[in-house]
Design a protein around this motif. Structure first.
Motif, short mmCIF file in Angstrom:
data_model
loop_
_atom_site.label_atom_id
_atom_site.label_comp_id
_atom_site.label_asym_id
_atom_site.label_seq_id
_atom_site.Cartn_x
_atom_site.Cartn_y
_atom_site.Cartn_z
N VAL A 168 17.53 12.74 0.66
CA VAL A 168 16.76 11.99 1.29
C VAL A 168 17.61 10.99 2.12
O VAL A 168 17.28 10.92 3.37
N VAL A 169 18.78 10.52 1.58
CA VAL A 169 19.66 9.72 2.50
C VAL A 169 20.05 10.48 4.19
O VAL A 169 20.09 9.85 5.02
N ARG A 170 20.46 11.60 3.85
CA ARG A 170 20.77 12.45 4.88
C ARG A 170 19.57 12.37 5.94
O ARG A 170 19.93 12.84 7.20
N SER A 171 18.39 12.43 5.56
CA SER A 171 17.29 12.48 6.49
C SER A 171 16.99 11.34 7.22
O SER A 171 16.25 11.29 8.20
N ILE A 172 17.46 10.26 6.78
CA ILE A 172 17.05 8.91 7.37
C ILE A 172 17.78 8.98 9.04
O ILE A 172 18.89 9.19 8.80
N PRO A 173 17.05 8.82 9.92
CA PRO A 173 17.44 8.89 11.30
C PRO A 173 18.43 7.69 11.52
O PRO A 173 18.27 6.67 11.14
N SER A 174 19.09 7.82 12.54
CA SER A 174 20.16 6.96 13.05
C SER A 174 19.20 5.65 13.55
O SER A 174 18.18 5.99 14.35
N GLY A 175 19.93 4.46 13.28
CA GLY A 175 18.96 3.13 13.66
C GLY A 175 17.87 2.97 12.67
O GLY A 175 17.16 2.00 12.94
N ARG A 176 17.74 3.59 11.63
CA ARG A 176 16.61 3.26 10.65
C ARG A 176 16.94 3.06 9.38
O ARG A 176 18.26 3.45 9.04
N VAL A 177 16.54 2.68 8.66
CA VAL A 177 16.87 2.25 7.13
C VAL A 177 15.89 2.44 6.00
O VAL A 177 14.56 2.57 6.31
N GLN B 44 28.28 -0.19 11.79
CA GLN B 44 27.42 0.98 12.00
C GLN B 44 25.80 0.63 12.69
O GLN B 44 25.59 1.41 13.39
N TYR B 45 25.48 -0.57 12.15
CA TYR B 45 24.10 -0.76 12.66
C TYR B 45 24.33 -0.88 14.07
O TYR B 45 23.23 -0.59 14.85
N ARG B 46 25.22 -1.84 14.46
CA ARG B 46 25.51 -1.96 16.09
C ARG B 46 25.63 -0.75 16.89
O ARG B 46 24.93 -0.51 17.89
N VAL B 47 26.23 0.29 16.31
CA VAL B 47 26.62 1.66 16.95
C VAL B 47 25.21 2.25 17.12
O VAL B 47 24.99 2.85 18.06
N GLU B 48 24.44 2.31 15.95
CA GLU B 48 23.21 3.06 16.16
C GLU B 48 22.00 2.30 16.48
O GLU B 48 20.98 2.78 16.59
N GLY B 49 22.31 0.89 16.87
CA GLY B 49 21.00 0.26 17.41
C GLY B 49 19.92 -0.19 16.48
O GLY B 49 18.94 -0.24 16.79
N THR B 50 20.59 -0.27 15.21
CA THR B 50 19.54 -0.87 14.03
C THR B 50 18.98 -2.13 14.31
O THR B 50 20.03 -3.06 14.58
N PRO B 51 17.63 -2.36 14.23
CA PRO B 51 17.24 -3.73 14.68
C PRO B 51 17.62 -4.69 13.52
O PRO B 51 17.46 -4.52 12.40
N LEU B 52 18.26 -5.81 13.89
CA LEU B 52 18.63 -6.75 13.20
C LEU B 52 18.04 -8.35 13.57
O LEU B 52 17.73 -8.28 14.65
N ALA C 236 13.17 -1.73 11.27
CA ALA C 236 14.16 -0.74 10.99
C ALA C 236 13.55 0.17 9.79
O ALA C 236 14.45 1.34 9.66
N ARG C 237 12.88 -0.09 8.94
CA ARG C 237 12.45 0.65 7.84
C ARG C 237 11.58 1.92 8.20
O ARG C 237 11.07 1.98 9.06
N TRP C 238 12.06 2.88 7.59
CA TRP C 238 11.84 4.35 7.75
C TRP C 238 11.13 4.95 6.55
O TRP C 238 11.55 4.79 5.55
N SER C 239 10.09 5.76 6.78
CA SER C 239 9.25 6.48 5.79
C SER C 239 9.25 7.77 6.32
O SER C 239 8.35 7.95 7.21
#
Length: 117
Positions: free
Chosen positions: A12-21, A73-81, A95-98
């Protein structure tokens, strides 16, 4: 701890896209479980080879004692903060992904929202 559960968490963790949590509870729910603490144990013991920064606490805070490394990592991936007066956290609304609701998605953009309230 069940090795099958640990392997399933890793998948599951490997499936989380870059920039999402996902939260620990989200990962457990995908596996048909409510064992968010067990997900935390898997991440603590086996998560170093996974994108560990993509699994967070429900309030949008990164893994304890890994905040600075996670922020990189969040900055590199563009994760919303979001940035408050004294601290930052993840913008969980964006940022939340399902996997059930969103399907595979890429980065959502590098944007920091300021919360002055």
């Amino acid at each position: 701890m069940d090795q099958d559960f640990g392997a399933a968490v890793a998948d599951v963790v490997r499936s989380i896209p870059s920039g999402r949590v996902m939260t620990y509870g989200d990962v457990a729910a995908v596996l048909g479980s409510r064992a968010s603490r067990a997900v935390g144990k898997v991440m603590a013991h086996e998560g170093s080879d996974l994108p560990w920064w993509r699994v967070v606490r429900s309030g949008g805070m990164p893994p304890v004692r890994h905040e600075a490394r996670a922020l990189e990592q969040y900055r590199v991936e563009g994760t919303p903060l979001t940035q408050g007066r004294t601290t930052w956290r993840l913008d969980m609304r964006r940022a939340r992904w399902s996997p059930e609701l969103d399907g595979p998605q890429g980065p959502v953009g590098h944007e920091v929202v300021t919360d002055e309230n």
